[in-house]
Design an enzyme around this catalytic site. Structure first.
Site, PDB file in Angstrom:
ATOM      1  N   LYS A  22      -6.986  24.686  72.718  1.00  0.00           N
ATOM      2  CA  LYS A  22      -7.260  25.501  73.877  1.00  0.00           C
ATOM      3  C   LYS A  22      -6.864  26.752  73.729  1.00  0.00           C
ATOM      4  CE  LYS A  22      -4.806  21.870  75.747  1.00  0.00           C
ATOM      5  NZ  LYS A  22      -5.059  20.694  75.005  1.00  0.00           N
ATOM      6  N   ILE A  23      -5.577  26.878  73.137  1.00  0.00           N
ATOM      7  CA  ILE A  23      -5.001  28.229  72.922  1.00  0.00           C
ATOM      8  C   ILE A  23      -5.715  29.115  72.136  1.00  0.00           C
ATOM      9  CG2 ILE A  23      -3.056  29.969  72.863  1.00  0.00           C
ATOM     10  CD1 ILE A  23      -1.333  27.523  73.961  1.00  0.00           C
TER      11      ILE A  23
ATOM     12  N   ASP B  96      -8.059  24.424  61.172  1.00  0.00           N
ATOM     13  CA  ASP B  96      -8.075  23.427  61.808  1.00  0.00           C
ATOM     14  C   ASP B  96      -8.647  22.172  61.351  1.00  0.00           C
ATOM     15  OD1 ASP B  96      -7.793  21.345  64.297  1.00  0.00           O
ATOM     16  OD2 ASP B  96      -7.344  23.274  65.185  1.00  0.00           O
TER      17      ASP B  96
ATOM     18  N   CYS C  16      -0.985  26.102  66.354  1.00  0.00           N
ATOM     19  CA  CYS C  16      -1.087  24.584  65.954  1.00  0.00           C
ATOM     20  C   CYS C  16       0.433  23.921  66.688  1.00  0.00           C
ATOM     21  CB  CYS C  16      -1.171  24.253  64.820  1.00  0.00           C
ATOM     22  SG  CYS C  16       0.116  24.927  63.464  1.00  0.00           S
ATOM     23  N   PRO C  17       0.388  22.585  66.900  1.00  0.00           N
ATOM     24  CA  PRO C  17       1.836  22.143  67.539  1.00  0.00           C
ATOM     25  C   PRO C  17       2.856  22.201  66.203  1.00  0.00           C
ATOM     26  CG  PRO C  17       0.058  20.463  67.442  1.00  0.00           C
ATOM     27  CD  PRO C  17      -0.471  21.800  66.825  1.00  0.00           C
TER      28      PRO C  17
ATOM     29  N   THR D 101       3.393  32.282  68.894  1.00  0.00           N
ATOM     30  CA  THR D 101       3.560  32.133  70.256  1.00  0.00           C
ATOM     31  C   THR D 101       3.551  30.667  70.532  1.00  0.00           C
ATOM     32  OG1 THR D 101       1.271  32.305  70.811  1.00  0.00           O
ATOM     33  CG2 THR D 101       2.519  34.451  71.212  1.00  0.00           C
ATOM     34  N   SER D 102       3.731  29.809  69.299  1.00  0.00           N
ATOM     35  CA  SER D 102       3.372  28.496  69.259  1.00  0.00           C
ATOM     36  C   SER D 102       4.938  27.778  69.250  1.00  0.00           C
ATOM     37  CB  SER D 102       2.722  27.844  68.421  1.00  0.00           C
ATOM     38  OG  SER D 102       2.390  26.427  68.676  1.00  0.00           O
ATOM     39  N   ARG D 103       5.565  27.404  68.154  1.00  0.00           N
ATOM     40  CA  ARG D 103       6.915  26.798  68.312  1.00  0.00           C
ATOM     41  C   ARG D 103       7.572  27.715  66.902  1.00  0.00           C
ATOM     42  NH1 ARG D 103       6.245  25.860  72.714  1.00  0.00           N
ATOM     43  NH2 ARG D 103       6.504  23.572  73.594  1.00  0.00           N
TER      44      ARG D 103
ATOM     45  N   ASP E   6       7.417  35.124  69.968  1.00  0.00           N
ATOM     46  CA  ASP E   6       7.621  34.676  71.241  1.00  0.00           C
ATOM     47  C   ASP E   6       8.714  33.511  71.304  1.00  0.00           C
ATOM     48  OD1 ASP E   6       7.276  34.702  74.146  1.00  0.00           O
ATOM     49  OD2 ASP E   6       6.456  32.896  74.067  1.00  0.00           O
TER      50      ASP E   6
ATOM     51  N   GLU F 198      16.104  28.857  69.032  1.00  0.00           N
ATOM     52  CA  GLU F 198      16.049  29.492  70.319  1.00  0.00           C
ATOM     53  C   GLU F 198      16.839  28.893  71.127  1.00  0.00           C
ATOM     54  OE1 GLU F 198      11.583  29.356  70.956  1.00  0.00           O
ATOM     55  OE2 GLU F 198      12.110  28.370  72.667  1.00  0.00           O
TER      56      GLU F 198
ATOM     57  N   HIS G 277      10.009  33.511  74.640  1.00  0.00           N
ATOM     58  CA  HIS G 277       9.480  32.350  75.099  1.00  0.00           C
ATOM     59  C   HIS G 277       8.840  32.710  76.458  1.00  0.00           C
ATOM     60  CE1 HIS G 277       8.863  27.892  74.042  1.00  0.00           C
ATOM     61  NE2 HIS G 277       7.872  28.193  74.716  1.00  0.00           N
TER      62      HIS G 277
HETATM   63  N1  LIG Z   1       4.908  30.057  73.768  1.00  0.00           N
HETATM   64  C1  LIG Z   1       4.628  29.648  75.167  1.00  0.00           C
HETATM   65  O1  LIG Z   1       4.959  29.691  76.078  1.00  0.00           O
HETATM   66  C2  LIG Z   1       3.895  28.249  74.644  1.00  0.00           C
HETATM   67  C3  LIG Z   1       3.004  27.837  75.749  1.00  0.00           C
HETATM   68  C4  LIG Z   1       2.156  26.817  75.675  1.00  0.00           C
HETATM   69  C5  LIG Z   1       1.785  26.145  74.463  1.00  0.00           C
HETATM   70  N2  LIG Z   1       2.644  26.720  73.310  1.00  0.00           N
HETATM   71  C6  LIG Z   1       2.389  26.021  72.038  1.00  0.00           C
HETATM   72  O2  LIG Z   1       1.074  26.244  71.679  1.00  0.00           O
HETATM   73  C7  LIG Z   1       0.619  25.187  70.870  1.00  0.00           C
HETATM   74  C8  LIG Z   1      -0.708  24.850  71.206  1.00  0.00           C
HETATM   75  O3  LIG Z   1      -1.045  24.653  72.396  1.00  0.00           O
HETATM   76  P1  LIG Z   1      -2.436  24.075  72.724  1.00  0.00           P
HETATM   77  O4  LIG Z   1      -2.598  23.839  74.087  1.00  0.00           O
HETATM   78  O5  LIG Z   1      -3.628  24.871  72.155  1.00  0.00           O
HETATM   79  O6  LIG Z   1      -2.800  22.816  72.103  1.00  0.00           O
HETATM   80  P2  LIG Z   1      -4.176  21.977  71.558  1.00  0.00           P
HETATM   81  O7  LIG Z   1      -3.765  20.533  71.284  1.00  0.00           O
HETATM   82  O8  LIG Z   1      -5.133  22.196  72.464  1.00  0.00           O
HETATM   83  O9  LIG Z   1      -4.426  22.563  70.073  1.00  0.00           O
HETATM   84  C9  LIG Z   1      -3.702  22.408  68.806  1.00  0.00           C
HETATM   85  C10 LIG Z   1      -4.650  22.604  67.619  1.00  0.00           C
HETATM   86  O10 LIG Z   1      -3.799  22.743  66.667  1.00  0.00           O
HETATM   87  C11 LIG Z   1      -4.574  21.746  65.741  1.00  0.00           C
HETATM   88  N3  LIG Z   1      -3.787  21.591  64.565  1.00  0.00           N
HETATM   89  C12 LIG Z   1      -2.861  20.453  64.432  1.00  0.00           C
HETATM   90  N4  LIG Z   1      -2.438  20.600  63.258  1.00  0.00           N
HETATM   91  C13 LIG Z   1      -2.942  21.696  62.600  1.00  0.00           C
HETATM   92  C14 LIG Z   1      -2.689  21.961  61.374  1.00  0.00           C
HETATM   93  N5  LIG Z   1      -1.633  21.570  60.348  1.00  0.00           N
HETATM   94  N6  LIG Z   1      -3.217  23.423  60.830  1.00  0.00           N
HETATM   95  C15 LIG Z   1      -3.928  23.594  61.770  1.00  0.00           C
HETATM   96  N7  LIG Z   1      -4.333  23.383  62.950  1.00  0.00           N
HETATM   97  C16 LIG Z   1      -3.810  22.196  63.424  1.00  0.00           C
HETATM   98  C17 LIG Z   1      -5.067  20.649  66.327  1.00  0.00           C
HETATM   99  O11 LIG Z   1      -6.089  19.928  65.841  1.00  0.00           O
HETATM  100  C18 LIG Z   1      -5.584  21.410  67.555  1.00  0.00           C
HETATM  101  O12 LIG Z   1      -6.962  21.709  67.755  1.00  0.00           O
HETATM  102  C19 LIG Z   1       1.329  23.833  71.524  1.00  0.00           C
HETATM  103  O13 LIG Z   1       1.763  22.857  70.653  1.00  0.00           O
HETATM  104  C20 LIG Z   1       2.625  24.553  71.842  1.00  0.00           C
HETATM  105  O14 LIG Z   1       3.900  24.235  70.834  1.00  0.00           O
HETATM  106  C21 LIG Z   1       3.473  27.701  73.542  1.00  0.00           C
END
Ligand SMILES: NC(=O)c1ccc[n+]([C@@H]2O[C@H](COP(=O)([O-])OP(=O)(O)OC[C@H]3O[C@@H](n4cnc5c(N)ncnc54)[C@H](O)[C@@H]3O)[C@@H](O)[C@H]2O)c1
Length: 331
Positions: A154-155, A174, A205-206, A232-234, A258, A263, A295
Site C-alpha cells: 500500500k505505501i 517484492d 517492507c515489513p 520510513t518502515s521499521r 523516520d 527507538e 516516527h
Molecule cells: N513510519 C510510520 O509511521 C509507519 C506507518 C505505517 C506503516 N509503517 C511501516 O510500513 C510497512 C509497510 O506498510 P504497508 O501498509 O505498505 O504494508 P503492505 O503489507 O501493504 O506492503 C508491504 C509489502 O512488502 C512486501 N514484502 C514483504 N517482504 C519483503 C521483502 N523481503 N522484500 C521486498 N518486499 C517485501 C510485501 O509483499 C508487501 O507487498 C509496515 O510494515 C510498517 O512497518 C511505518
C-alpha cells in the site's frame, strides 16, 4: 467491555475519545508503555490497546493472560513488536489497523528525499541567521533519477505513483508484483540489481526475521556511491553500524530516517535534558547529510481519524463476538 490504552499522548486521547462518542466503549488511557514492569496495569481489562513501541514479547503476553486480558488491539499496521505465535498459543486475539493512510507515510518519504536533496534544513537556518550563500546546498534533479522501492504494497504503491509524477525511473523489489505500480512503469528487479542501479532506495517492507538488517554491510557495498537511503518502515531493516560506516566512507551520500532500530523508549518522548546514551544514534545525528524524524510519518489528521475508527471497530467486534476482519494470525 473495558479496554486499557497504553502509550497514549494527548493526540491519541483526543482522536480516540472523539471516535468513541458514537461507539461508547469504556476506555482507560495510560501514558505508560506496555512492558514487563507495567503489565499489571492491565488487570481487570479484557482488551489492551497498544502502539508501535509497546513490548509484547512472550513474557508480557503471559502476564497479560494472567491478569485476564483476552484481546490485544494494535493501533498501528506493523506487528513486529508482538510475538504472534505466543499470543496464539495463549489464546490471545490480536488485531491491527492494516491501512489508515498510506499517503501519509509515502508523502513523508518524499519530504525526506526533497529535504535531504535540497538541504532545506541547512538553507532554513542559514537564512534565519542572515547567511544567504548557496555553498554546500547544491542538489540534483529528481526527474530522471532511479528510485528503488523495497516493498510495493500500500505505501510502496503510493510512493511509486508520487515519484512517477516527478519523472523518476522506478525499480521495485517484492515477491508480489503490484499492477498499479507496473502501470506507471515500475520494473521489478532482484534486490541486488536494485541496489546496484538505484540513486535513491526507499524501504517499505515489513520487519520480519527475513528482513531484519536487510541493509547491512554487504548491501551497502553493492550500492551506487552517493546513494540516498530512506527508511520510513521499521528501524530493524537497517544495520545502524553498517550505515554509519557507509556514511563515513561516502558510499552513502544521504540518509533520511523516520524509524530507528533502538527507538523504543526514545521516540515519542521529550528527552531534551537527558544525556544521550545510545552512541550509534548520537553518531547518526552528527552527519550533515542525515536527517531523522521521530516516527512521525503516520502523523496526519486523516491517519489519526482512521486509526481511531478502525481500532474502535476492532474492539467492538471483539466485544460482540463478530468476525474480526483485522485479526493478525501466525501464518
Ligand atoms: N513510519 C510510520 O509511521 C509507519 C506507518 C505505517 C506503516 N509503517 C511501516 O510500513 C510497512 C509497510 O506498510 P504497508 O501498509 O505498505 O504494508 P503492505 O503489507 O501493504 O506492503 C508491504 C509489502 O512488502 C512486501 N514484502 C514483504 N517482504 C519483503 C521483502 N523481503 N522484500 C521486498 N518486499 C517485501 C510485501 O509483499 C508487501 O507487498 C509496515 O510494515 C510498517 O512497518 C511505518
Amino acid at each position: 467491555m473495558k479496554t486499557v490504552v497504553f502509550s497514549t499522548k494527548p493526540y491519541d486521547r483526543e482522536f480516540l475519545s472523539r471516535a468513541n462518542e458514537s461507539v461508547g466503549l469504556e476506555l482507560a488511557f495510560l501514558e505508560s508503555r506496555l512492558a514487563p514492569q507495567t503489565v499489571k496495569l492491565a488487570e481487570g481489562f479484557e482488551s489492551v490497546c497498544v502502539f508501535v513501541n509497546d513490548q509484547l514479547d512472550a513474557s508480557v503476553l503471559i502476564g497479560l493472560k494472567k491478569v485476564g486480558v483476552k484481546h490485544v488491539a494494535l493501533r498501528c499496521a506493523g506487528f513486529n513488536n508482538v510475538d504472534i505465535a505466543s499470543a496464539e498459543e495463549l489464546g490471545l486475539t490480536v488485531t491491527r489497523v492494516p491501512a489508515y493512510s498510506p499517503y501519509a507515510i509515502a508523502e513523508h518519504a518524499v519530504a525526506l528525499m526533497l529535504t535531504l536533496n535540497r538541504r532545506i534544513y541547512w538553507a532554513h537556518s542559514r537564512v534565519r541567521d542572515g547567511n544567504y550563500s548557496l555553498d554546500g546546498l547544491l542538489g540534483f534533479d529528481l526527474h530522471g533519477k532511479t528510485v528503488g522501492i523495497v516493498g510495493t504494497g500500500k505505501i510502496g504503491q503510493c510512493l511509486t505513483e508520487a515519484l512517477h509524477g516527478f519523472g523518476c525511473k522506478l525499480l521495485g523489489v517484492d515477491q508480489y508484483e503490484n499492477e498499479r505500480c507496473k502501470k506507471v512503469g515500475m520494473q521489478y528487479v532482484s534486490f541486488e540489481e536494485m541496489l546496484a542501479q538505484s540513486d535513491i532506495i526507499s524501504l517499505h517492507c515489513p520487519l520480519m526475521p527475513e528482513t531484519y538488517h536487510l541493509i547491512d554491510n554487504e548491501a551497502v557495498a553493492h550500492m551506487k556511491r552517493g546513494v540516498m537511503i530512506i527508511n520510513t518502515s521499521r528501524g530493524g531493516l537497517i544495520d545502524t553500524k553498517a550505515v554509519i560506516e557507509g556514511l563515513k566512507s561516502g558510499k552513502i551520500g544521504y540518509m533520511g530516517l523516520d524509524v530507528y532500530e533502538e527507538e523504543e523508549g526514545l521516540f515519542f518522548e521529550d528527552k531534551t535534558f537527558e544525556v544521550r546514551k545510545d552512541d550509534d544514534f548520537a553518531r547518526l545525528t552528527t552527519f550533515p547529510n542525515v536527517i531523522i524524524t521521530g516516527h512521525q510519518a503516520y502523523f496526519t489528521r486523516e491517519a489519526l481519524i482512521r486509526i481511531a475508527e478502525t481500532t474502535l471497530a476492532n474492539l467492538s467486534a471483539f466485544a460482540s463476538g463478530e468476525e474480526l476482519i483485522n485479526q493478525v494470525k501466525a501464518s
